[in-house]
Design a protein around this motif. Structure first.
Motif, mmCIF file in Angstrom:
data_model
loop_
_atom_site.group_PDB
_atom_site.id
_atom_site.type_symbol
_atom_site.label_atom_id
_atom_site.label_comp_id
_atom_site.label_asym_id
_atom_site.label_seq_id
_atom_site.Cartn_x
_atom_site.Cartn_y
_atom_site.Cartn_z
ATOM 1 N N UNK A 177 9.383 -6.508 20.988
ATOM 2 C CA UNK A 177 8.338 -6.930 21.928
ATOM 3 C C UNK A 177 7.328 -5.795 22.063
ATOM 4 N N UNK A 178 6.086 -6.099 21.801
ATOM 5 C CA UNK A 178 5.052 -5.077 21.920
ATOM 6 C C UNK A 178 5.221 -3.941 20.927
ATOM 7 N N UNK A 179 5.856 -4.222 19.792
ATOM 8 C CA UNK A 179 6.066 -3.184 18.781
ATOM 9 C C UNK A 179 4.803 -3.062 17.937
ATOM 10 N N UNK A 180 4.329 -1.853 17.794
ATOM 11 C CA UNK A 180 3.135 -1.608 17.003
ATOM 12 C C UNK A 180 3.083 -0.173 16.533
ATOM 13 N N UNK A 181 2.159 0.083 15.646
ATOM 14 C CA UNK A 181 2.005 1.432 15.130
ATOM 15 C C UNK A 181 0.725 1.565 14.333
ATOM 16 N N UNK A 182 0.482 2.769 13.875
ATOM 17 C CA UNK A 182 -0.717 3.092 13.113
ATOM 18 C C UNK A 182 -0.287 3.767 11.815
ATOM 19 N N UNK A 183 -0.903 3.322 10.720
ATOM 20 C CA UNK A 183 -0.612 3.923 9.426
ATOM 21 C C UNK A 183 -0.978 5.395 9.404
ATOM 22 N N UNK A 184 -0.109 6.210 8.829
ATOM 23 C CA UNK A 184 -0.332 7.663 8.808
ATOM 24 C C UNK A 184 -1.522 8.069 7.950
ATOM 25 N N UNK A 241 -3.473 -8.657 2.546
ATOM 26 C CA UNK A 241 -2.588 -7.834 1.715
ATOM 27 C C UNK A 241 -1.866 -6.737 2.459
ATOM 28 N N UNK A 242 -1.826 -6.795 3.780
ATOM 29 C CA UNK A 242 -1.209 -5.735 4.573
ATOM 30 C C UNK A 242 0.002 -6.240 5.363
ATOM 31 N N UNK A 243 0.607 -7.325 4.910
ATOM 32 C CA UNK A 243 1.716 -7.907 5.643
ATOM 33 C C UNK A 243 2.994 -7.854 4.815
ATOM 34 N N UNK A 244 4.105 -7.755 5.517
ATOM 35 C CA UNK A 244 5.391 -7.650 4.847
ATOM 36 C C UNK A 244 6.429 -8.408 5.663
ATOM 37 N N UNK A 245 7.291 -9.182 4.974
ATOM 38 C CA UNK A 245 8.401 -9.860 5.617
ATOM 39 C C UNK A 245 9.691 -9.360 4.983
ATOM 40 N N UNK A 246 10.536 -8.784 5.821
ATOM 41 C CA UNK A 246 11.869 -8.373 5.381
ATOM 42 C C UNK A 246 12.831 -9.426 5.909
ATOM 43 N N UNK A 247 13.579 -10.045 5.010
ATOM 44 C CA UNK A 247 14.517 -11.111 5.372
ATOM 45 C C UNK A 247 15.897 -10.727 4.835
ATOM 46 N N UNK A 248 16.887 -10.754 5.720
ATOM 47 C CA UNK A 248 18.249 -10.422 5.301
ATOM 48 C C UNK A 248 19.229 -11.399 5.934
ATOM 49 N N UNK A 249 20.201 -11.838 5.133
ATOM 50 C CA UNK A 249 21.267 -12.717 5.608
ATOM 51 C C UNK A 249 22.591 -12.116 5.174
ATOM 52 N N UNK A 250 23.493 -11.954 6.131
ATOM 53 C CA UNK A 250 24.857 -11.546 5.803
ATOM 54 C C UNK A 250 25.811 -12.568 6.411
ATOM 55 N N UNK A 270 0.803 -1.223 0.000
ATOM 56 C CA UNK A 270 0.000 0.000 0.000
ATOM 57 C C UNK A 270 0.839 1.278 0.000
ATOM 58 N N UNK A 271 2.109 1.162 0.352
ATOM 59 C CA UNK A 271 2.941 2.351 0.489
ATOM 60 C C UNK A 271 2.658 3.119 1.769
ATOM 61 N N UNK A 272 1.836 2.525 2.626
ATOM 62 C CA UNK A 272 1.465 3.150 3.896
ATOM 63 C C UNK A 272 2.706 3.368 4.764
ATOM 64 N N UNK A 273 2.865 4.562 5.290
ATOM 65 C CA UNK A 273 3.955 4.870 6.222
ATOM 66 C C UNK A 273 3.440 4.613 7.632
ATOM 67 N N UNK A 274 4.217 3.817 8.384
ATOM 68 C CA UNK A 274 3.814 3.426 9.731
ATOM 69 C C UNK A 274 4.920 3.794 10.703
ATOM 70 N N UNK A 275 4.556 4.537 11.738
ATOM 71 C CA UNK A 275 5.488 4.852 12.826
ATOM 72 C C UNK A 275 5.372 3.738 13.849
#
Length: 172
Positions: free
Chosen positions: A93-100, A141-150, A60-65
Motif C-alpha cells: 500500500x502506497x509503495x513507491x520509489x525513484x530510479x537511482x 516499457x517501464x513496467x514489470x510483473x513478477x508472478x510466482x506460484x508454489x 532498463x536495468x534501473x535499480x529502484x529503492x
C-alpha cells in the motif's frame, strides 16, 4: 529460494502463535503441528507494516529503492479434528520509489495470497502461495510483473506428492 519445508514450517509456526497454542507435536521433518480444541477458536489479525525493498526493472536495468506499507491479513481456523486452515494476504500500500539512475518514479502494487491446510495428525498438508507483484514506471516499457506460484502436498503417509514452483518475470 526458500524450501517448501521451511515455508510450511513458517506458516505452521505463525498459525500456532496466532492461536496461542503452546502445545503441539513435530512431524518427522520438524514441522510444528499445533493442537487446537474446537473449530470456534478462529484467530485473525490485520496489520500494516513498513515495507522496503530493491527492484531491478527488467527492460532498463534501473535499480529502484521501494518503500511504503505492507498490509498483512492472517486468519487461522482449527477444523475441529485437530487440524487447521490458515490463509495469508500480503498487499503493498502506497509503495513507491525513484530510479537511482534516471529519477523515474515507480509504484509497487500487487498481492500475495497463501493457504495452508493441515490435518490433526500432521498429515496431509496442502500449502499454496500465489504472488503477483507489479512495478509500474512512468512511460511505456517501464513496467514489470513478477508472478510466482508454489504448491506443496504431503500425503497422509508424510510423502511429498506435489511440489510445484512456477516463476515468470514479464517486462512491458
Amino acid at each position: 529460494m526458500r524450501s517448501r519445508a521451511t515455508w510450511v514450517a513458517s506458516v505452521a509456526a505463525v498459525a500456532a502463535f496466532l492461536l496461542g497454542c503452546d502445545q503441539g507435536t513435530r512431524s518427522p521433518e520438524g514441522l510444528f503441528v499445533p493442537e487446537v480444541a474446537t473449530a470456534s477458536d478462529v484467530a485473525a489479525t490485520s496489520v500494516k507494516e513498513p515495507f522496503s525493498g530493491i527492484a531491478i526493472v527488467c527492460n532498463s536495468g534501473e535499480i529502484v529503492d521501494l518503500a511504503g506499507t505492507l498490509h498483512v491479513r492472517v486468519r487461522v481456523a482449527p477444523d475441529g479434528n485437530g487440524g487447521f486452515h490458515a490463509s495469508f494476504h500480503f498487499q503493498p500500500m502506497g509503495v513507491g520509489g525513484v530510479g537511482r539512475t534516471t529519477g523515474t518514479k515507480f509504484r509497487g502494487t500487487g498481492v500475495t495470497r497463501s493457504t495452508q491446510n493441515v490435518s490433526g495428525s500432521g498429515y496431509p498438508i496442502v500449502a499454496t502461495e500465489v504472488n503477483n507483484f507489479r512495478i509500474i514506471g512512468q512511460g511505456p516499457g517501464n513496467n514489470q510483473l513478477v508472478h510466482a506460484v508454489t504448491h506443496t502436498t504431503i500425503n497422509a503417509n508424510g510423502e511429498l506428492t506435489a511440489d510445484v514452483d512456477l516463476f515468470s518475470d514479464d517486462c512491458r
